[in-house]
Design a protein around this motif. Structure first.
Motif: not given
Length: 599
Positions: A266-293
């Motif tokens: 239940e605790e692990l389910d809660f961790v993965y249910s949090l409201p992640y935006i699931r992307t990189y911060h907009p400041i990195y768009k000009k650089d082409g993003g973050i390869p690890a993503l």
């Protein structure tokens, strides 16, 4: 959903005068559950705390460390998802040209030993602010440890960083308890009984039921004492059986409380249910993003922990041996969410964890009694109590395959082939081959010499051959032509030139031409690194041959890629030195041709 503020302007828009916590990270800011800073910040947000993030600060001045002001509660510090030294240097200690956790893959945006540098810069800016250290770099360096890059034993990272508290392992339980205690008036210097944390003290008189390990001074000067300290850490790394550990550093003591209890489903389910935006911060768009993503954007973490027991892996010291899994519903819900993302093309890249097909704890005894101190679950042979079953994992994969917009579900996080071959029910194996491979399956036998494999904590060559045979049989049965790509490692402790030649002969017989070969990399926290440093296995007490000579290491690596003309001289020298000149000639069994005679 919004990103957390990264500057004063964003704080002002939210109407915040200060942050409760400020997370300083060596990675770029990516709000995705595969990034440690995202998990901890979203978790704190769910508890009502105001959180700011300072990603990849310029460590040459204190300016970046002050741009969000002083936090009301504490600074949280992590070097990022990977140890900063591993991130920066190859096994040959050469500087890497890229950093996949940085914008555009640019290297050089974090310092060497980032945890130490960041903490000291914060301390320079704010003398009395609480600092809590966490993440993989801190977790694996919590005691005196051998450092491959300095080639010496270094202090606990707590001593060098001047942090107040160190969180080791996966830190959700710890950070919740710490945050609530500090926020409601508890002084961080008084937090001395939280599981999964370490602290520094000058006095251990009031401590009960603990084990004092050899001191920093002793392990630095005596390799047998170093081995003893490692063995104690190794055997006490369990939430149920593990005791408090103490190691003296001069007139200070490093105290490690027992590990945190595993998260419930239940605790692990809660961790993965949090409201992640699931992307990189907009400041990195000009650089082409973050390869690890790109590697994890459409992947699902189904569980944590690993009981595989590979000697060169430090997951034992970080995530632990006890599997913690998410519910089927939680995993399916995330899969549905992935199908709604704008870049989704129908492919889920992975559903797994450190080992994809370890879905549940290895046995029921672990849950009540903890892991065995003197017995591995899989090595050298499977424990009689090992429960081998793929039914639940298969059921989850089948459900995901049925989802609208899902074309294919891959498994890329690694299949433990010995566990797979031990399963008498072949249904999962068949469906793996039929549905979850993209032309080739990558597995990690690592070597073929049984003495080296024993040292690695891997199954014998015969087990891999059983798996290999079954894999090809299933492909033939399903009328598929898919390949098997084995990961191989050179220069691991226990491997001499003869063992390397044996591996080269296996590659020859396989008709395989490996494009990449992994040299053994002595990273903090692993059993293999301790053997590399001391020349003795701390668990068995037996001496182990360790290839350290740079020339020999080059030869071992060259043997694994003997078909490459650039490696000819090294392979020739290795075959002569190992007494295997029978492999120099023109027959099918030879690795290389004789040297041409010149006038």
């Amino acid at each position: 959903m919004k990103f957390f503020p990264i500057n004063k302007e964003e704080m002002n828009k939210l109407g915040w005068k200060e942050c409760d916590f400020i997370f300083v990270t060596g990675d770029a800011y990516v709000d995705h559950p595969s990034f440690g800073h995202a998990v901890i910040t979203r978790l704190l947000e769910s508890l009502g705390f105001k959180v700011g993030v300072i990603p990849q600060p310029n460590w040459r001045t204190i300016d970046d460390f002050t741009k969000l002001g002083k936090p009301r509660v504490a600074f949280l510090v992590s070097s990022g998802n990977i140890d900063s030294m591993v991130n920066h240097y190859t096994v040959n200690k050469k500087r890497r040209n890229t950093d996949v956790y940085s914008p555009g893959g640019k290297a050089g945006l974090r310092p060497d030993r980032a945890d130490i540098v960041y903490c000291n810069k914060i301390r320079e800016a704010y003398k009395d602010v609480p600092i809590i250290l966490g993440g993989i770099e801190a977790s694996l360096r919590r005691f005196a440890h051998y450092d491959y890059w300095d080639d010496k034993v270094r202090n606990s990272i707590l001593v060098d960083s001047n942090a107040n508290l160190l969180v080791f392992g996966m830190g959700e339980k710890q950070i919740i308890e710490i945050a609530n205690l500090i926020a409601f008036g508890k002084n961080i210097l008084d937090l001395k009984d939280i599981r999964g944390t370490c602290y520094i003290t000058k006095d251990i008189e009031g401590l009960k039921d603990y084990i004092e390990m050899p001191s920093f001074e002793e392990v630095k000067s005596d390799k047998l004492q170093y081995n003893l300290a490692f063995k104690i850490q190794y055997q006490e790394q369990d939430a149920i059986k593990g005791k408090t550990l103490v190691q003296k550093h001069g007139n200070l003591y490093i105290v490690q409380n027992p590990p945190a209890f595993p998260l419930s489903q239940e605790e692990l389910d809660f961790v993965y249910s949090l409201p992640y935006i699931r992307t990189y911060h907009p400041i990195y768009k000009k650089d082409g993003g973050i390869p690890a993503l790109k590697e994890v954007e459409f992947s699902i973490t189904s569980h944590r922990g690993c009981y595989g027991g590979c000697s060169f892996c430090a997951i034992h010291f970080h995530q632990g041996r006890v599997i913690q899994n998410r519910s089927k519903k939680s995993i399916i819900d995330e899969a549905v969410k992935l199908t709604t993302l704008p870049n989704f093309k129908g492919y889920i890249h992975d559903v797994g964890g450190p080992t994809a097909n370890f879905r549940n704890p290895s046995c029921k005894m672990q849950i009540e009694h903890g892991v065995c101190k003197n017995r591995q679950c899989m090595h050298p042979t499977p424990c009689p109590n090992l429960e081998v079953n793929h039914d639940e994992y298969l059921d989850i994969l089948q459900e995901i395959r049925k989802l609208p917009r899902v074309k294919k579900v891959f498994i890329r996080s690694g299949i433990r082939y010995d566990y797979l071959i031990y399963d008498k029910n072949t249904k999962f194996f068949e469906e793996l081959v039929k549905h979850h491979i993209s032309g080739q399956l990558k597995v990690a036998p690592e070597h073929v010499n049984d003495e080296v494999l024993f040292c690695m904590g891997k199954p014998s060559k015969k087990v891999y051959e059983r798996f290999e045979k079954k894999y090809h049989e299933l492909n033939k049965k399903l009328n598929l032509k898919q390949y098997l790509v084995p990961y191989l490692m050179s220069s691991h402790p226990g491997s001499d030139l003869s063992a390397a030649v044996e591996l080269a002969e296996y590659i020859r017989d396989l008709g395989y031409n490996p494009e990449q070969v992994q040299d053994f990399y002595p990273t903090p926290g692993s059993l293999s690194t301790t053997i590399y440093y001391t020349g003795v296995n701390p668990i068995t007490g037996k001496k182990v041959y360790v290839p350290k000579d740079p020339e020999e290491k080059k030869m071992q690596r060259a043997l694994l890629q003997y078909r490459d003309p650039k490696n000819y001289e090294l392979v020739y020298k290795a075959l002569v030195k190992s007494g295997r000149t029978d492999l120099i000639g023109y027959s099918k069994k030879c690795l290389i041709a004789p040297k041409k005679i010149r006038r």
